[in-house]
Scaffold this active site. Structure first.
Site, PDB file in Angstrom:
ATOM      1  N   ASP A 101      25.012  34.723  16.790  1.00 31.16           N
ATOM      2  CA  ASP A 101      25.770  35.296  17.897  1.00 31.16           C
ATOM      3  C   ASP A 101      25.237  36.653  18.339  1.00 31.16           C
ATOM      4  O   ASP A 101      25.739  37.234  19.297  1.00 31.16           O
ATOM      5  CB  ASP A 101      27.252  35.439  17.523  1.00 31.16           C
ATOM      6  CG  ASP A 101      27.921  34.090  17.329  1.00 31.16           C
ATOM      7  OD1 ASP A 101      27.499  33.105  17.974  1.00 31.16           O
ATOM      8  OD2 ASP A 101      28.869  34.011  16.523  1.00 31.16           O
ATOM      9  N   CYS A 102      24.222  37.164  17.657  1.00 30.51           N
ATOM     10  CA  CYS A 102      23.673  38.498  17.924  1.00 30.51           C
ATOM     11  C   CYS A 102      22.330  38.369  18.640  1.00 30.51           C
ATOM     12  O   CYS A 102      21.396  37.747  18.120  1.00 30.51           O
ATOM     13  CB  CYS A 102      23.499  39.241  16.602  1.00 30.51           C
ATOM     14  SG  CYS A 102      22.596  40.795  16.719  1.00 30.51           S
TER      15      CYS A 102
END
Length: 141
Positions: free
Chosen positions: A11-12
């Site tokens: 998610d980064c």
């Protein structure tokens, strides 16, 4: 077996860019999604030390319970901070990358270039559109 390991959060964006730069060398790393499979306290401490960081420098504040947990208290020891990171893996900043050439917290993602054992094989553009590696596989500064 891969000689490169990335402690990754899909998610980064920084973590995704770092993984992309590793793969741009032709190497498929071992990917540990550390929120699903947190490293042990000892592994965390080893990563931090090997990267030349303090425990506080490896803490992620943004998007975590850092303030809610009172982790901004200067009197907290490294052991207490590591305990908090073990209990809440999101507090470990990311991505950490381990290669035969060293360990880095790759923020920004280009820091991984310093520890990759193989050259980039082509161009690479980060998700935000920034060109990092040109069509000849050379770093753009």
């Amino acid at each position: 077996m891969s000689t490169i390991t990335i402690y990754h959060n899909p998610d980064c964006g920084t973590s995704r860019n770092t993984l992309g730069l590793i793969r741009n060398t032709g190497i498929e790393p071992t990917v540990i999604e550390y929120l699903k499979t947190p490293p042990s306290r000892e592994t965390m401490a080893g990563l931090i030390q090997s990267a030349g960081l303090t425990v506080h420098q490896a803490l992620r504040e943004k998007g975590t319970r850092f303030l809610e947990l009172g982790l901004n208290e200067p009197a907290l020891t490294d052991a207490q901070l590591l305990d908090a990171m073990q209990a809440h893996p999101i507090l470990l900043n990311r991505p950490f990358v381990v290669t035969p050439l060293g360990v880095r917290l790759c923020r920004p993602s280009e820091l991984v270039l310093d520890i990759l054992p193989q050259a980039q094989q082509g161009s690479f553009t980060k998700e935000d559109g920034e060109v990092v590696i040109d069509e000849l596989g050379q770093r753009v500064r």
